[in-house]
Scaffold this active site. Structure first.
Site, mmCIF file in Angstrom:
data_model
loop_
_atom_site.group_PDB
_atom_site.id
_atom_site.type_symbol
_atom_site.label_atom_id
_atom_site.label_comp_id
_atom_site.label_asym_id
_atom_site.label_seq_id
_atom_site.Cartn_x
_atom_site.Cartn_y
_atom_site.Cartn_z
ATOM 1 N N ARG A 179 0.931 -1.172 0.003
ATOM 2 C CA ARG A 179 -0.022 -0.039 0.242
ATOM 3 C C ARG A 179 0.616 1.328 0.122
ATOM 4 O O ARG A 179 0.612 2.235 0.589
ATOM 5 C CB ARG A 179 -0.967 0.134 1.171
ATOM 6 C CG ARG A 179 -1.855 -1.195 1.377
ATOM 7 C CD ARG A 179 -3.067 -0.968 0.162
ATOM 8 N NE ARG A 179 -3.552 -2.466 0.398
ATOM 9 C CZ ARG A 179 -3.295 -3.697 -0.425
ATOM 10 N NH1 ARG A 179 -2.066 -3.463 -1.113
ATOM 11 N NH2 ARG A 179 -3.681 -4.657 -0.102
ATOM 12 N N SER A 230 -10.376 0.132 4.079
ATOM 13 C CA SER A 230 -9.449 -0.086 5.149
ATOM 14 C C SER A 230 -8.960 1.172 5.816
ATOM 15 O O SER A 230 -8.249 1.895 4.856
ATOM 16 C CB SER A 230 -8.293 -0.960 5.111
ATOM 17 O OG SER A 230 -9.020 -2.450 4.829
ATOM 18 N N GLU A 304 -4.063 4.108 6.708
ATOM 19 C CA GLU A 304 -4.165 3.975 5.141
ATOM 20 C C GLU A 304 -4.886 4.988 4.600
ATOM 21 O O GLU A 304 -4.497 5.494 3.584
ATOM 22 C CB GLU A 304 -4.817 2.497 4.843
ATOM 23 C CG GLU A 304 -4.743 2.428 3.276
ATOM 24 C CD GLU A 304 -5.190 0.934 3.036
ATOM 25 O OE1 GLU A 304 -4.852 0.118 3.697
ATOM 26 O OE2 GLU A 304 -5.942 0.853 2.037
HETATM 27 C C1 LIG Z 1 -15.174 -0.320 -0.477
HETATM 28 C C2 LIG Z 1 -13.788 -0.158 -0.432
HETATM 29 C C3 LIG Z 1 -12.734 -1.183 -0.453
HETATM 30 C C4 LIG Z 1 -11.559 -1.000 -0.809
HETATM 31 N N1 LIG Z 1 -10.448 -2.145 -1.070
HETATM 32 C C5 LIG Z 1 -9.390 -1.889 -1.084
HETATM 33 C C6 LIG Z 1 -8.356 -2.895 -1.492
HETATM 34 O O1 LIG Z 1 -8.829 -4.209 -1.376
HETATM 35 N N2 LIG Z 1 -7.218 -2.855 -1.774
HETATM 36 C C7 LIG Z 1 -6.641 -1.368 -1.712
HETATM 37 O O2 LIG Z 1 -5.515 -1.332 -1.980
HETATM 38 N N3 LIG Z 1 -7.520 -0.439 -1.650
HETATM 39 C C8 LIG Z 1 -8.619 -0.516 -1.266
HETATM 40 N N4 LIG Z 1 -9.623 0.520 -1.258
HETATM 41 C C9 LIG Z 1 -8.944 1.983 -1.220
HETATM 42 C C10 LIG Z 1 -8.960 2.646 -2.335
HETATM 43 O O3 LIG Z 1 -10.083 2.154 -3.282
HETATM 44 C C11 LIG Z 1 -7.585 2.417 -3.386
HETATM 45 O O4 LIG Z 1 -6.606 2.727 -2.402
HETATM 46 C C12 LIG Z 1 -7.490 3.319 -4.508
HETATM 47 O O5 LIG Z 1 -6.410 2.920 -5.337
HETATM 48 C C13 LIG Z 1 -7.513 4.690 -4.046
HETATM 49 O O6 LIG Z 1 -7.438 5.477 -5.414
HETATM 50 P P1 LIG Z 1 -8.299 6.889 -5.494
HETATM 51 O O7 LIG Z 1 -8.231 7.329 -7.155
HETATM 52 O O8 LIG Z 1 -9.524 6.822 -5.071
HETATM 53 O O9 LIG Z 1 -7.372 7.965 -4.562
HETATM 54 P P2 LIG Z 1 -7.770 9.168 -3.630
HETATM 55 O O10 LIG Z 1 -8.545 8.573 -2.439
HETATM 56 O O11 LIG Z 1 -8.532 10.116 -4.611
HETATM 57 O O12 LIG Z 1 -6.487 9.634 -3.268
HETATM 58 C C14 LIG Z 1 -5.818 8.785 -2.357
HETATM 59 C C15 LIG Z 1 -4.354 9.366 -2.149
HETATM 60 O O13 LIG Z 1 -3.713 9.239 -3.722
HETATM 61 C C16 LIG Z 1 -3.255 10.420 -4.192
HETATM 62 N N5 LIG Z 1 -3.584 10.311 -5.522
HETATM 63 C C17 LIG Z 1 -4.606 10.068 -6.307
HETATM 64 N N6 LIG Z 1 -4.404 10.150 -7.609
HETATM 65 C C18 LIG Z 1 -3.205 10.386 -7.790
HETATM 66 C C19 LIG Z 1 -2.320 10.587 -8.957
HETATM 67 N N7 LIG Z 1 -2.732 10.298 -10.247
HETATM 68 N N8 LIG Z 1 -1.147 10.999 -8.724
HETATM 69 C C20 LIG Z 1 -0.671 10.834 -7.430
HETATM 70 N N9 LIG Z 1 -1.085 10.894 -6.372
HETATM 71 C C21 LIG Z 1 -2.391 10.666 -6.549
HETATM 72 C C22 LIG Z 1 -3.998 11.590 -3.507
HETATM 73 O O14 LIG Z 1 -3.638 12.476 -3.415
HETATM 74 C C23 LIG Z 1 -4.150 10.972 -2.040
HETATM 75 O O15 LIG Z 1 -2.906 11.102 -1.431
HETATM 76 C C24 LIG Z 1 -10.773 0.386 -1.035
HETATM 77 C C25 LIG Z 1 -11.850 1.357 -0.836
HETATM 78 C C26 LIG Z 1 -12.995 1.224 -0.694
HETATM 79 C C27 LIG Z 1 -14.064 2.400 -0.375
#
Ligand SMILES: Cc1cc2nc3c(=O)[nH]c(=O)nc-3n(C[C@H](O)[C@H](O)[C@H](O)COP(=O)(O)OP(=O)(O)OC[C@H]3O[C@@H](n4cnc5c(N)ncnc54)[C@H](O)[C@@H]3O)c2cc1C
Length: 315
Positions: A179, A230, A304
């Protein structure tokens, strides 16, 4: 309020779409948080680079928002510029043979949809991604993973915008960990796209894996509740042989409420919004978990979920 006239003049000159005082709630899976002063949606990496170049000399706080599925935005919102990549959805096929696919995925592509598209082409390795919400760029920086798979296993290179320029990092330069990645630790590295390489697989086996992962989610995660996945990382084996949810459960916190936020009774490493929660309620539960788990097991849980905005007044 800060004076954004220079910034908006720049955005207009470059024709980068933007809005003022935009509520961020709908951009998060928690459906929580206040508004951004300025919300810009660059449409390709060059616009992102131009914006970064401009920001070098502008005294404006900036936050890069992906799919909002791994963060908690303060009720007071974000006083500054929120940048939300809008580069489109489509994977670009770089090379395809009967046994291998090389493809470039834009940061703004929805991660689960990307997993489905690649799987439908008959290539294996992204089945797990069909169950992880967010933008593809967010999943790269987080090295998203589940069920024994991580995104790093298929990435060959990542295109990043930094200091107003586009740079490419090979997989071994990204320092991918659980992660975590170089990009998560250095907020100045904005992921624009990533190249993946996948091997051909059996179509029926790929579909079966997708179905299996979907069913496992349904069985283990809160249903019909807003969350950010998480809240805490699992501790390393050197710190504890227990997962974060087990430590939270053992601390007696399953089902504990603060306002309309709840430590999920179904999966206690999730905090859920039962409808009218505020970000401050979620934040208070996070602090309770951290304190009680430390007291009961001696483990300092690592967050996380990313906090965005000012939580010094509570949220
Ligand atoms: C129901 C549910 C289940 C989930 N299960 C999992 C799982 O099994 N495994 C897992 O790993 N995660 C899981 N997640 C967490 C999440 O979905 C992931 O971590 C996802 O990859 C985050 O991406 P995002 O675009 O939503 O990031 P955001 O929430 O928008 O941002 C998170 C961080 O990433 C940064 N960021 C976003 N895009 C970029 C970019 N293009 N360049 C640089 N920085 C960036 C942001 O600045 C911030 O610091 C889950 C979430 C939910 C709601």
């Amino acid at each position: 309020m800060r004076d954004y006239r220079e910034l908006t003049a720049f955005l207009e000159k470059k024709q980068i779409p933007y809005q003022l005082s935009l509520s961020l709630r709908e951009y998060t899976t928690f459906r929580l948080g206040g508004s951004a002063d300025v919300f810009a949606t660059p449409r390709h990496a060059d616009e992102l680079a131009a914006l970064q170049q401009y920001l070098k000399t502008a005294d404006i706080p900036v936050f890069l928002l992906g799919g909002g599925s791994n963060l908690l935005i303060a009720d007071s919102g974000f006083r500054g510029l929120v940048v939300h990549p809008a580069f489109g959805e489509e994977p670009e096929v770089l090379h395809r043979s009967s046994d291998r696919l090389s493809v470039r995925i834009p940061a703004s592509a929805r991660a689960p949809l990307t997993g489905k598209k690649i799987s439908a082409l008959g290539f294996a390795g992204l089945e797990f991604l069909t169950t992880i919400p967010g933008q593809f760029g967010g999943s790269v920086i987080q090295n998203a993973g589940c069920y024994g798979h991580e995104l790093k296993d298929t990435i060959t290179a990542v295109e990043v915008v930094t200091q107003g320029e586009v740079r490419t990092f090979a997989n071994n330069e990204c320092d991918f960990r659980y992660r975590d990645s170089l990009f998560k630790r250095d907020g100045a590295l904005w992921v624009a796209s990533a190249n993946l390489e996948l091997a051909a697989g059996d179509g029926a086996a790929i579909s079966a894996r997708i179905e299996d992962y979907k069913n496992r989610r349904i069985a283990s995660q809160p249903k019909n509740r807003r969350s950010a996945g998480s809240i805490f990382k699992n501790p390393t084996a050197a710190v504890s042989d227990k997962k974060a949810w087990q430590l939270i459960d053992a601390a007696g916190l399953r089902g504990v409420h603060e306002g309309d936020a709840e430590i999920s009774a179904e999966h206690c490493n999730f905090i859920v919004n039962n409808g009218k929660a505020r970000a401050v309620d979620v934040y208070k539960l996070m602090l309770v978990i951290e304190q009680r788990v430390l007291e009961t097991s001696g483990v300092s849980l690592e967050r996380e979920v990313v906090l965005v905005g000012d939580f010094t007044q509570g949220g």
